[in-house]
Design an enzyme around this catalytic site. Structure first.
Site, PDB file in Angstrom:
ATOM      1  N   LYS B  37      -6.733  13.302 -46.015  1.00  0.00           N
ATOM      2  CA  LYS B  37      -7.892  13.083 -46.790  1.00  0.00           C
ATOM      3  C   LYS B  37      -9.074  14.180 -46.623  1.00  0.00           C
ATOM      4  O   LYS B  37      -9.119  14.327 -45.204  1.00  0.00           O
ATOM      5  CB  LYS B  37      -8.321  11.638 -46.799  1.00  0.00           C
ATOM      6  CG  LYS B  37      -9.461  11.185 -47.713  1.00  0.00           C
ATOM      7  CD  LYS B  37      -9.860   9.774 -47.592  1.00  0.00           C
ATOM      8  CE  LYS B  37     -10.831   8.932 -48.381  1.00  0.00           C
ATOM      9  NZ  LYS B  37     -11.107   7.700 -48.322  1.00  0.00           N
ATOM     10  N   SER B 112     -10.838   5.012 -52.239  1.00  0.00           N
ATOM     11  CA  SER B 112     -11.227   6.493 -52.427  1.00  0.00           C
ATOM     12  C   SER B 112      -9.981   7.212 -51.931  1.00  0.00           C
ATOM     13  O   SER B 112     -10.277   8.359 -52.307  1.00  0.00           O
ATOM     14  CB  SER B 112     -12.625   6.533 -51.534  1.00  0.00           C
ATOM     15  OG  SER B 112     -12.450   6.359 -50.321  1.00  0.00           O
ATOM     16  N   SER B 136     -10.247   1.498 -49.115  1.00  0.00           N
ATOM     17  CA  SER B 136      -9.886   2.821 -49.637  1.00  0.00           C
ATOM     18  C   SER B 136      -8.461   3.226 -49.405  1.00  0.00           C
ATOM     19  O   SER B 136      -8.201   4.246 -49.797  1.00  0.00           O
ATOM     20  CB  SER B 136     -10.814   3.919 -49.131  1.00  0.00           C
ATOM     21  OG  SER B 136     -12.175   3.655 -49.477  1.00  0.00           O
TER      22      SER B 136
END
Ligand SMILES: [Zn+2]
Lengths: 445, 440
Positions: B37, B112, B136
């Protein structure tokens, strides 16, 4: 008038508070920096244990309550020299609170709290168009000592600070140039409203800034004016304070607990740390234990804790009166030189012992002490002294009339001195000759 | 492996899952490929954390999780797309394109870590590093039909995690294969001297400890979509079939999780975001002759997205003098209460089980009609375990009429990742994961 102080002291750790960058002076700006003290995204602060230990030592020195657990907080405000946009400081459960500290062994000053925090960087104006930021100082460990508004005069605040600095220096072995790393925010109110003079460094300046404020505020009040709550700066050159910003309300820093550091269980650590006796406490103890007056005791410790310790050793080796008069006299006069040449204090004890056992005279002891404390070899000195004594004795033997003359007129001693000086060709100081001559005359007068 | 690197940019054109991909077309002597990420700092790749404010930022250090994957012989193939600073549940708060759900390109990947879940879904046996603050990892895992594990807070170092809410952020793993997660979790785990909150617990041991009983909080099932409810019920039957005891319970404390979470998260996030002023890294432009506060204002106004600004304002408000006790401090107490309510249940049961998300992935046009409160409350099932710091995992558990995946979330007590991993492997054996159709 009410005065309170917030004293910032830089702690003598080798590395910064939350990273391993050095705290020593850097050759160039922004060279003692790393991602952590620059606040790069993703870094986490890692606590320097030494800073916590120093904090605990100072909290103990100030007779503070030390909590079982403490934590850090984030204080948020925007300033270019604050690399993270937040400063890691303490807000709740600081390393110490509710302390008490006696000025000159007398009046108590209450310590509100003592907290650990990091220093921001430095901003420097450069021409009128730009500013340069140097983060070398960012992350340097500080403690902030906050007092209650207990001081009644600027002079008292100064005296407190003098004593505090001496004690801190001794307690955490602050280097001698440490005074530049001590800054104070001075809070003073003559009427109701409080004014804060920020960042004053040096004892004299603290007293000057406070005195200036006292006069300024008094004048305003006398003229029927109102004191505004504000933050002021101090201009060292002109000796005046000037307005920096008005404080209509308390600045809101939006404190939260520092989530990257967690909670510190410091109870056991605090219990395991013992601190050296501070100069202040030592002076009080000396005066009580040996029944000497407070002023003398203060003088001893303010010259050096080493000198005060010397006195205690001498008391044990001889008696209080002998120890006192010699410590006050020759020993204290030569102490700085003695400390500089790094000789063993044991030598001093030996000389005083010989004196009290009657093996040498006062004058001889004086000469030996001076020589020893200056780092010269005592044996060689004694031989030299032997020479000097011989020359003097020889002259007195050859001129017995002069002894009688000296009995009538002390000034006649100058003839002896003049002769010996000529004879020895400046090998001895006139002071040495005078004392030796007097010593020799003792037996004849 | 070689094949993947060659077609990576084409795949990315279709799914927008990466914001940066490696230029190497050669896997070299690496043993495996992984992605991370973009909220994790990477030494040789731009790291933007989904924000224009960090455009052009090349960190000088690797996040510990990335460093450990590299040490184990992994090659970082790219940085996955995300909501700006992790603020969102749909990965739509990103200025760098929005990742598209591999099952339906009109739908969200979740957030996210949306890009991470997309990569885990599209690429076979791929392992993606994600970060979870309030859901997330689990939310996108559920929307993209993959496994997503969030370890105990402190199990994996946060060094190099670009902070959202520091007391909540956790590095997690996503993959379509539960064995991959079991393999890589031990690699990224462990005490790290660079992160004082990383664990000092015994090393992670995988001994095959099973989950024998789960508690399902009935009050958490209110407001589920019809499809999710029936999918979840079917899963409960499967669990019973596996010999797992399922008990319905009530957990009133869950309703306090969302408000407490958003106050803690925004309070912490708003302080983290204070360092973004255009001075030291990332983007640096604007009129430098301005006074510093004017420059900072300009910069932050210009380059923070709307959701980020919203959270800064919320967080700053919650910790202001006078309100701090009512919001920030109270939320910390609520958090303790929620932890103890889980602990209480986990004395009797091995895990707490709920669906992961109350609905399957919504379409982008539906998302744009949601109010902030609606989208915040979408996280109501993933937020509670995140608040407690307990390990949890989303596993795929069914598909709706349109073939959209859904997930269920299993929470165990602190440091009991072993149970989760063992369960995931067993579940993988009984549940048939449908892979999306991937072109090329
Ligand atoms: Zn540093």
């Amino acid at each position: 008038m009410k005065i309170g102080l917030e004293v910032h002291v830089q702690l003598p750790t080798r590395s910064k508070m939350f990273c391993s960058c050095p705290t020593t002076d850097a050759e160039a700006p922004n060279t003692h920096v790393c991602p952590t003290c620059l606040g790069m995204p993703g870094v986490k602060p890692v606590m320097n244990k030494k800073a916590v230990e120093y904090g605990i030592k100072l909290a103990k020195m100030l007779n503070c309550e030390i909590p079982e657990v403490m934590w850090f907080s984030r204080k948020t405000y925007f300033y270019p020299d604050m690399s993270k946009g937040v400063q890691i400081t303490q807000y709740e459960n600081t390393v110490g609170k509710k302390g008490i500290y006696y000025v000159n062994g007398g009046r108590p000053i209450h310590i509100t709290k003592i907290q650990l925090e990091e220093d921001p960087g430095k901003t420097k104006r450069f021409g009128d168009q730009s500013s340069l930021v140097d983060y070398n100082r960012a992350g340097t460990p500080l403690t902030e000592i906050v007092t209650d508004p207990d001081f009644k005069t600027p002079a008292e605040a100064r005296e407190f600070l003098r004593q505090l600095i001496a004690d801190i220096r001794h307690t955490i072995d602050l280097p001698d140039d440490g005074e530049r790393s001590i800054r104070a925010d001075c809070n003073i109110s003559v009427g109701v409203e409080r004014v804060e003079v920020k960042n004053v460094s040096g004892l004299k300046n603290v007293e000057r800034a406070l005195t200036f404020e006292f006069v300024r505020q008094t004048k305003i009040l006398k003229a029927g004016g109102k004191i505004e709550r504000e933050t002021r700066g101090f201009d060292e050159e002109r000796g005046v304070t000037f307005s920096v910003r008005k404080k209509e309300w308390e600045a809101d820093y939006g404190y939260i607990n520092e989530p990257d550091l967690g909670i510190f269980h410091i109870g056991d650590l605090a219990r395991s740390i013992t601190i050296k006796e501070s100069p202040t406490k030592m002076a009080v103890r000396l005066s009580q234990e040996y029944k000497i007056d407070q002023k003398t005791a203060d003088q001893f410790v303010s010259t050096s804790v080493g000198l005060a310790k010397m006195f205690e050793v001498l008391v044990k080796a001889t008696d209080i009166q002998t120890a006192l008069s010699w410590t006050k006299g020759t020993i204290s006069a030569n102490w700085k030189t003695f400390e500089a040449c790094g000789k063993d204090p044991e030598g001093i004890t030996k000389i005083i012992k010989k004196l009290s056992e009657g093996r040498i005279t006062d004058v001889e002891a004086d000469i030996e002490l001076k020589a020893y404390m200056a780092g010269r070899d005592a044996c060689a000195i004694r031989e030299q002294c032997g020479d000097l004594c011989k020359i003097i004795e020889k002259y007195l033997d050859a001129n017995p009339e002069i002894v009688n003359e000296i009995k009538r007129n002390e000034k006649a001693i100058n003839r002896v001195i003049g002769h010996v000086m000529k004879e020895t060709g400046g090998k001895y100081s006139s002071a040495d000759i005078v004392s030796e001559t007097k010593n020799a005359l003792c037996h004849r007068l | 492996m070689k094949d993947l690197l060659a077609k990576l940019s084409k795949l990315n054109d279709k799914y927008s899952m990466f914001t940066t991909i490696t230029a190497d077309k050669d896997a070299g002597d690496s043993k495996f490929l992984f992605s991370a990420k973009d909220g994790l700092t990477s030494k040789d790749m731009e790291t933007k954390c989904g924000s224009r404010i960090l455009e052009g930022y090349r960190p000088v250090f690797d996040a510990t999780a990335i460093a450990k994957m590299r040490e184990a012989g992994g090659k970082l193939i790219g940085k996955t797309n995300m909501d700006e600073f992790g603020f969102g549940s749909f990965s739509t708060n990103s200025p760098f394109g929005v990742p598209k759900n591999p099952y339906d390109l009109e739908r969200s990947c979740g957030g996210s870590s949306g890009g991470a879940a997309c990569a885990a879904s599209v690429i076979e046996y791929h392992v993606a590093l994600g970060v979870s603050t309030g859901g997330s990892v689990c939310c996108p895992a559920s929307f993209c039909g993959v496994y997503g594990l969030v370890p105990t807070y402190g199990r994996v170092s946060r060094y190099g995690v670009i902070d959202n809410g520091n007391s909540l952020d956790k590095v997690g793993l996503l993959s379509s294969c539960p064995f991959q997660i079991a393999k890589f979790l031990p690699i990224i785990s462990g005490k790290d001297p660079k992160d004082p909150t990383s664990c000092c617990q015994p090393e992670l041991e995988i001994k095959g400890k099973k989950i024998k009983s789960v508690a399902v909080p009935e009050n958490a099932l209110d407001g589920l979509s019809k499809d999710v409810r029936s999918g979840f019920n079917a899963s409960l039957d499967t669990l019973r079939g596996m010999g797992i005891d399922v008990e319905m319970i009530t957990m009133p404390s869950l309703k306090y999780a969302i408000p407490a979470y958003y106050i803690i998260e925004t309070s912490e996030a708003s302080t983290n975001l204070a360092s973004y002023v255009g001075m030291r890294y990332g983007r640096q432009d604007g009129d430098l002759s301005l006074k510093f506060d004017d420059y900072f204002n300009y910069f932050r106004t210009e380059y923070f997205g709307d959701e980020t600004k919203r959270r800064i304002i919320l967080g700053t408000y919650a910790r202001m003098a006078g309100l701090r006790d009512r919001y920030y401090s109270k939320s910390l107490r609520v958090r303790l209460h929620i932890i103890s309510s889980y602990k209480e249940i986990l004395k009797e049961h091995d895990a707490v089980l709920t669906p992961t998300m109350p609905f399957v992935s919504p379409r982008f046009d539906e998302i744009s009609n949601m109010s902030p409160v609606e989208s915040y409350s979408a996280d109501r099932l993933t937020v509670p375990p995140n608040l407690t710091g307990m390990p949890h995992m989303s596993v795929p558990c069914g598909y709706d009429g349109n073939g959209m995946p859904m997930g269920m979330q299993i929470v165990t007590d602190h440091w009991q990742e072993d149970r989760l991993l063992t369960f995931a492997k067993e579940w993988g054996a009984v549940f048939d994961v449908r892979r999306p159709e991937v072109p090329l």
